[in-house]
Design a protein around this motif. Structure first.
Motif, PDB file in Angstrom:
ATOM      1  N   HIS A 285      17.292 -31.781  38.748  1.00 59.90           N
ATOM      2  CA  HIS A 285      17.521 -32.071  40.169  1.00 59.90           C
ATOM      3  C   HIS A 285      17.009 -33.473  40.477  1.00 59.90           C
ATOM      4  O   HIS A 285      17.269 -34.030  41.540  1.00 59.90           O
ATOM      5  CB  HIS A 285      16.800 -31.050  41.051  1.00 59.90           C
ATOM      6  N   ALA A 286      16.251 -34.032  39.537  1.00 64.30           N
ATOM      7  CA  ALA A 286      15.689 -35.378  39.599  1.00 64.30           C
ATOM      8  C   ALA A 286      15.419 -35.784  38.155  1.00 64.30           C
ATOM      9  O   ALA A 286      15.567 -34.970  37.237  1.00 64.30           O
ATOM     10  CB  ALA A 286      14.405 -35.392  40.424  1.00 64.30           C
TER      11      ALA A 286
ATOM     12  N   ASP B  76      19.851 -20.440  45.861  1.00 65.01           N
ATOM     13  CA  ASP B  76      19.319 -21.770  46.151  1.00 65.01           C
ATOM     14  C   ASP B  76      18.254 -22.189  45.148  1.00 65.01           C
ATOM     15  O   ASP B  76      18.194 -23.348  44.733  1.00 65.01           O
ATOM     16  CB  ASP B  76      18.723 -21.804  47.561  1.00 65.01           C
ATOM     17  N   SER B  77      17.399 -21.255  44.751  1.00 64.19           N
ATOM     18  CA  SER B  77      16.306 -21.630  43.842  1.00 64.19           C
ATOM     19  C   SER B  77      16.811 -21.880  42.429  1.00 64.19           C
ATOM     20  O   SER B  77      16.257 -22.703  41.706  1.00 64.19           O
ATOM     21  CB  SER B  77      15.214 -20.552  43.838  1.00 64.19           C
TER      22      SER B  77
ATOM     23  N   LEU C 178      19.558 -28.292  44.465  1.00 62.47           N
ATOM     24  CA  LEU C 178      20.249 -29.577  44.574  1.00 62.47           C
ATOM     25  C   LEU C 178      21.480 -29.687  43.672  1.00 62.47           C
ATOM     26  O   LEU C 178      22.001 -30.785  43.465  1.00 62.47           O
ATOM     27  CB  LEU C 178      19.283 -30.746  44.306  1.00 62.47           C
ATOM     28  N   VAL C 179      21.949 -28.550  43.136  1.00 61.05           N
ATOM     29  CA  VAL C 179      23.194 -28.542  42.360  1.00 61.05           C
ATOM     30  C   VAL C 179      24.073 -27.407  42.896  1.00 61.05           C
ATOM     31  O   VAL C 179      24.374 -26.431  42.195  1.00 61.05           O
ATOM     32  CB  VAL C 179      22.936 -28.345  40.843  1.00 61.05           C
ATOM     33  N   PRO C 180      24.507 -27.486  44.163  1.00 59.63           N
ATOM     34  CA  PRO C 180      25.242 -26.372  44.778  1.00 59.63           C
ATOM     35  C   PRO C 180      26.566 -26.047  44.109  1.00 59.63           C
ATOM     36  O   PRO C 180      27.059 -24.914  44.227  1.00 59.63           O
ATOM     37  CB  PRO C 180      25.448 -26.847  46.222  1.00 59.63           C
ATOM     38  N   SER C 181      27.138 -27.009  43.393  1.00 61.92           N
ATOM     39  CA  SER C 181      28.421 -26.745  42.725  1.00 61.92           C
ATOM     40  C   SER C 181      28.306 -25.650  41.674  1.00 61.92           C
ATOM     41  O   SER C 181      29.322 -25.057  41.276  1.00 61.92           O
ATOM     42  CB  SER C 181      28.945 -28.027  42.072  1.00 61.92           C
TER      43      SER C 181
END
Length: 381
Positions: A90-91, A226-227, A231-234
């Motif tokens: 996510h980073a 979500d967890s 930050l990768v909803p796709s």
């Protein structure tokens, strides 16, 4: 008829998460150099960040789980043992090399569809850099002294065009970061760094989906879409389909956490049937980028704590401070302390201390003891 979700108290969910993060025991991975790989493998990734008002977060996150952690241990894992590598989760993060096949697909996507950020890099520039690396060996941006300097077009950019070339090649998998000194990265050809005779086979999309789910189950205990897909909803549709399949196979069960019944969660049956241990008692001064803290919605849901990252706010608008660190006391976040390391004076400065909960004298003494150890870590070599 589908089985009804299992109800779970917030306390129980919190304890499961703390245990999954390995913050409920003093040295869960040991204290030797190999503990670094053990911690990164268990967590799945350890985030890297540039802010160094205190020790940078990758070292901080590891120290929180390895009391005897030394910065040289991470350098050894990356550059000598070559058991961890840097890549984007996510980073930008440290990731176990064993997990590299799950990232090869992302590297190919970057090759096939370069982002606009790298649109100014010409194919000839990348070819020249590959040749230079082959001929000269590993290079940092400081080793490249023949660039024609350009104006910055972004605060994080460099006046050296070679930096963008190397970063593009990094995301595309052509080069890897073989060494890091602070935020100075030394790049090497990926195959040469890892001494590959043949590149590992990329994981399939189904394997990547299972990897994301299993990584979250291991390090979070109880998971939500979500967890898992932070930050990768796709990735959510494929992960949801896999979760539903595992629920039918009875290797996952649906959970509803008290007070947040509208948000579906899942866990492995053995996680829920394991005998509840005593509540955690240790004190941890956590990085704002720690895996326990970084997912703010989950943190609020389970700990009822809103962490404020205020480094980019004007001083007048800050509540907790420039770089506030949450203090985990047992199973509660009881304070946020804005700290700064004065390396010249060799001391840890408390800029601001915000109490979030009432604590007794014994708890305050435990926090002070942890602060002392944290200062020793900050000032270590």
């Amino acid at each position: 008829m589908p089985k009804s979700p299992i109800s779970l108290s917030t306390n129980r969910a919190r304890h499961i998460w703390i245990a999954a993060q390995k913050l409920d025991s003093a040295a869960p991975f040991g204290n030797e150099a190999e503990a670094t790989l053990g911690a990164i493998s268990h967590l799945g990734y350890v985030q890297i960040d540039t802010i160094n008002v205190i020790e940078r977060c990758h070292h901080h996150i590891l120290w929180s789980r390895i009391p005897g952690y030394q910065r040289s241990h991470l350098a050894q894992a990356q550059s000598v043992d070559k058991s961890v590598f840097e890549y984007w989760t996510h980073a930008l993060s440290y990731v176990p090399v064993a997990d590299l096949p799950f990232f090869l697909g992302a590297m190919k996507q970057h090759r096939d569809n370069p982002t606009r950020w790298f649109g100014s890099v010409a194919p000839d520039e990348a070819k020249k850099m590959l040749k230079r690396l082959r001929d000269e060996g590993p290079l940092s941006i400081r080793d490249i002294g023949d660039d024609e300097l350009v104006d910055k077009n972004h605060p994080w950019a460099s006046r050296k065009p070679s930096k963008r070339v190397l970063e593009m090649m990094f995301y595309q998998g052509h080069v890897t970061i073989g060494q890091r000194q602070g935020m100075l990265k030394t790049y090497d050809l990926t195959g040469r760094h890892f001494a590959w005779e043949r590149q590992p086979k990329p994981a399939t999309e189904n394997q990547v989906t299972a990897y994301l789910l299993d990584r979250a189950l291991r390090s979070q205990g109880i998971v939500s879409l979500d967890s898992i897909c932070h930050l990768v909803p796709s990735r959510k549709p494929a992960v949801k389909e896999l979760i539903e399949r595992r629920v039918r196979q009875k290797t996952l069960v649906e959970v509803r956490i008290e007070g947040a019944e509208k948000v579906p969660h899942w866990a492995q049956p053995q996680t829920l049937t394991a005998e509840a241990s005593e509540p955690p008692t240790l004190v941890h001064i956590l990085s704002p980028f720690d895996p326990l803290i970084i997912q703010r919605k989950r943190l609020k849901l389970v700990f009822d704590y809103d962490h404020l990252f205020e480094a980019y706010l004007p001083a007048a608008k800050r509540q907790f401070g420039y770089f506030a660190l949450p203090v985990l006391q047992g199973d509660r976040i009881v304070a946020a302390i804005d700290l700064k390391t004065d390396r010249a004076a060799r001391k840890l400065l408390i800029q601001k201390w915000t109490w979030l909960e009432d604590v007794g004298a014994e708890e305050k003494a435990a926090i002070d003891e942890t602060l002392g150890r944290f200062e020793t870590f900050q000032l270590g070599a």
